[in-house]
Design a protein around this motif. Sequence first.
Motif, PDB file in Angstrom:
ATOM      1  N   UNK A  80       0.824  -1.204   0.000  1.00 56.93           N
ATOM      2  CA  UNK A  80       0.000   0.000   0.000  1.00 56.93           C
ATOM      3  C   UNK A  80       0.865   1.263   0.000  1.00 56.93           C
ATOM      4  N   UNK A  81       1.998   1.208   0.679  1.00 58.42           N
ATOM      5  CA  UNK A  81       2.937   2.327   0.604  1.00 58.42           C
ATOM      6  C   UNK A  81       3.481   2.479  -0.804  1.00 58.42           C
ATOM      7  N   UNK A  82       3.772   1.360  -1.464  1.00 54.99           N
ATOM      8  CA  UNK A  82       4.308   1.403  -2.825  1.00 54.99           C
ATOM      9  C   UNK A  82       3.336   2.112  -3.768  1.00 54.99           C
ATOM     10  N   UNK A  83       2.050   1.830  -3.605  1.00 54.40           N
ATOM     11  CA  UNK A  83       1.052   2.499  -4.435  1.00 54.40           C
ATOM     12  C   UNK A  83       0.970   3.983  -4.118  1.00 54.40           C
ATOM     13  N   UNK A  84       1.051   4.334  -2.829  1.00 52.50           N
ATOM     14  CA  UNK A  84       0.912   5.741  -2.426  1.00 52.50           C
ATOM     15  C   UNK A  84       2.105   6.587  -2.891  1.00 52.50           C
ATOM     16  N   UNK A  85       3.332   6.092  -2.772  1.00 55.67           N
ATOM     17  CA  UNK A  85       4.496   6.912  -3.145  1.00 55.67           C
ATOM     18  C   UNK A  85       4.721   6.928  -4.650  1.00 55.67           C
ATOM     19  N   UNK A  86       4.155   5.973  -5.360  1.00 59.67           N
ATOM     20  CA  UNK A  86       4.210   5.997  -6.807  1.00 59.67           C
ATOM     21  C   UNK A  86       5.564   5.653  -7.406  1.00 59.67           C
ATOM     22  N   UNK A  87       5.649   5.769  -8.714  1.00 59.71           N
ATOM     23  CA  UNK A  87       6.861   5.379  -9.438  1.00 59.71           C
ATOM     24  C   UNK A  87       8.068   6.225  -9.066  1.00 59.71           C
ATOM     25  N   UNK A  88       7.839   7.467  -8.656  1.00 60.80           N
ATOM     26  CA  UNK A  88       8.961   8.336  -8.275  1.00 60.80           C
ATOM     27  C   UNK A  88       9.418   8.094  -6.841  1.00 60.80           C
ATOM     28  N   UNK A  89       8.646   7.332  -6.069  1.00 59.35           N
ATOM     29  CA  UNK A  89       8.996   7.040  -4.688  1.00 59.35           C
ATOM     30  C   UNK A  89       9.663   5.687  -4.558  1.00 59.35           C
ATOM     31  N   UNK A  90      10.104   5.389  -3.331  1.00 54.40           N
ATOM     32  CA  UNK A  90      10.770   4.120  -3.049  1.00 54.40           C
ATOM     33  C   UNK A  90      10.269   3.579  -1.713  1.00 54.40           C
ATOM     34  N   UNK A  91      10.163   2.251  -1.631  1.00 55.94           N
ATOM     35  CA  UNK A  91       9.814   1.578  -0.386  1.00 55.94           C
ATOM     36  C   UNK A  91      10.861   0.499  -0.118  1.00 55.94           C
ATOM     37  N   UNK A  92      11.450   0.548   1.076  1.00 55.11           N
ATOM     38  CA  UNK A  92      12.336  -0.527   1.517  1.00 55.11           C
ATOM     39  C   UNK A  92      11.572  -1.361   2.537  1.00 55.11           C
ATOM     40  N   UNK A  93      11.363  -2.635   2.238  1.00 50.31           N
ATOM     41  CA  UNK A  93      10.688  -3.547   3.146  1.00 50.31           C
ATOM     42  C   UNK A  93      11.738  -4.378   3.862  1.00 50.31           C
ATOM     43  N   UNK A  94      11.686  -4.378   5.199  1.00 46.59           N
ATOM     44  CA  UNK A  94      12.704  -5.078   5.992  1.00 46.59           C
ATOM     45  C   UNK A  94      12.041  -5.963   7.019  1.00 46.59           C
ATOM     46  N   UNK A  95      12.654  -7.125   7.269  1.00 49.50           N
ATOM     47  CA  UNK A  95      12.191  -8.030   8.312  1.00 49.50           C
ATOM     48  C   UNK A  95      13.374  -8.879   8.741  1.00 49.50           C
ATOM     49  N   UNK A  96      13.246  -9.552   9.887  1.00 48.74           N
ATOM     50  CA  UNK A  96      14.314 -10.454  10.326  1.00 48.74           C
ATOM     51  C   UNK A  96      13.980 -11.912  10.014  1.00 48.74           C
ATOM     52  N   UNK A  97      12.786 -12.158   9.492  1.00 52.11           N
ATOM     53  CA  UNK A  97      12.334 -13.519   9.182  1.00 52.11           C
ATOM     54  C   UNK A  97      12.593 -13.810   7.704  1.00 52.11           C
ATOM     55  N   UNK A  98      13.571 -14.661   7.381  1.00 53.73           N
ATOM     56  CA  UNK A  98      13.877 -14.918   5.970  1.00 53.73           C
ATOM     57  C   UNK A  98      12.720 -15.563   5.219  1.00 53.73           C
ATOM     58  N   UNK A  99      11.914 -16.395   5.910  1.00 53.74           N
ATOM     59  CA  UNK A  99      10.772 -17.004   5.253  1.00 53.74           C
ATOM     60  C   UNK A  99       9.744 -15.972   4.824  1.00 53.74           C
ATOM     61  N   UNK A 100       9.456 -15.024   5.721  1.00 56.63           N
ATOM     62  CA  UNK A 100       8.514 -13.961   5.386  1.00 56.63           C
ATOM     63  C   UNK A 100       9.033 -13.122   4.224  1.00 56.63           C
ATOM     64  N   UNK A 101      10.329 -12.861   4.209  1.00 59.08           N
ATOM     65  CA  UNK A 101      10.895 -12.063   3.128  1.00 59.08           C
ATOM     66  C   UNK A 101      10.826 -12.784   1.789  1.00 59.08           C
ATOM     67  N   UNK A 102      11.025 -14.083   1.808  1.00 55.95           N
ATOM     68  CA  UNK A 102      10.907 -14.840   0.561  1.00 55.95           C
ATOM     69  C   UNK A 102       9.479 -14.765   0.028  1.00 55.95           C
ATOM     70  N   UNK A 103       8.500 -14.904   0.924  1.00 57.37           N
ATOM     71  CA  UNK A 103       7.107 -14.808   0.488  1.00 57.37           C
ATOM     72  C   UNK A 103       6.775 -13.404   0.011  1.00 57.37           C
ATOM     73  N   UNK A 104       7.319 -12.404   0.692  1.00 60.68           N
ATOM     74  CA  UNK A 104       7.102 -11.027   0.254  1.00 60.68           C
ATOM     75  C   UNK A 104       7.730 -10.789  -1.111  1.00 60.68           C
ATOM     76  N   UNK A 105       8.910 -11.361  -1.351  1.00 62.75           N
ATOM     77  CA  UNK A 105       9.563 -11.198  -2.649  1.00 62.75           C
ATOM     78  C   UNK A 105       8.696 -11.742  -3.774  1.00 62.75           C
TER      79      UNK A 105
END
Length: 253
Positions: A80-105
């Motif tokens: 939802x942040x990615x949609x709000x900031x648009x193509x000119x914006x950037x979102x860095x998604x961070x977590x300590x759970x590698x499984x969650x990050x793989x699913x997010x990827x």
Amino acid sequence: MVSGLSACDITDTSADGRPESARIFPKADRPVSQTTSNQFSNERARDDRNEATMVMDLANISEGMTVADIGAGEGYYTTRLAERVGKRGRVLAQDIDPGALERLAVRVQRERLDNVSIQRGAVDDPHLPEKSFDRVFLVHMYHEVSEPYAFLWRLRPALKDDGQVVVVDVDRPTGEHGIPPALLFCEFEAVGFRLATFIRRPELAGYYARFEPEGPRPDPADIETCRQEVATGARDPSSKSGQDPQKTGTYRT
């Protein structure tokens, strides 16, 4: 863009379970909630009560901003942040759970969110680049941070000059998946942040707090630990108008 899934965090820990890299900071005087899920609740239910839109509006998120979603889990706020900031914006998604990050990827690639990067963090360091973010989001995750002083101290340089940290959490003991507001305020103040806004809203299933840096960042040895016991009679700092509220006070050992 997906990056950093394997490189960011292999943390050495001492006999008491604390990372060696955190031992220059005081130990938190509070229990820490165990992570039970990477999704706070069903996404449709959260959208039905307009949660993400409300938080992004309160945080003044607009097109072209650069934001970090710490404890991103499987991406409710990230997408939802990615949609709000648009193509000119950037979102860095961070977590300590590698499984969650793989699913997010997988989700990021499926939804073609080209303005999103993914990175693994550490319990005492979000691993954020300096002077990079307009906003850093800590949504329903701060009570799970076992090294709050190291974590916030290392997060602070990542903010731009007018950058702010947004916290959404629940007013209950830290061992019960929440954190009392006065304890939250104290921990942020201890590393050089000022409370800018505090609002209670039922749509958030908790409260919204926004912090900004104030003064120099303290030396780790000078940081004072906040007590987990918070005065029950402290004045509620809720501010429906969004004006800067008065803090309830600090609680230190």
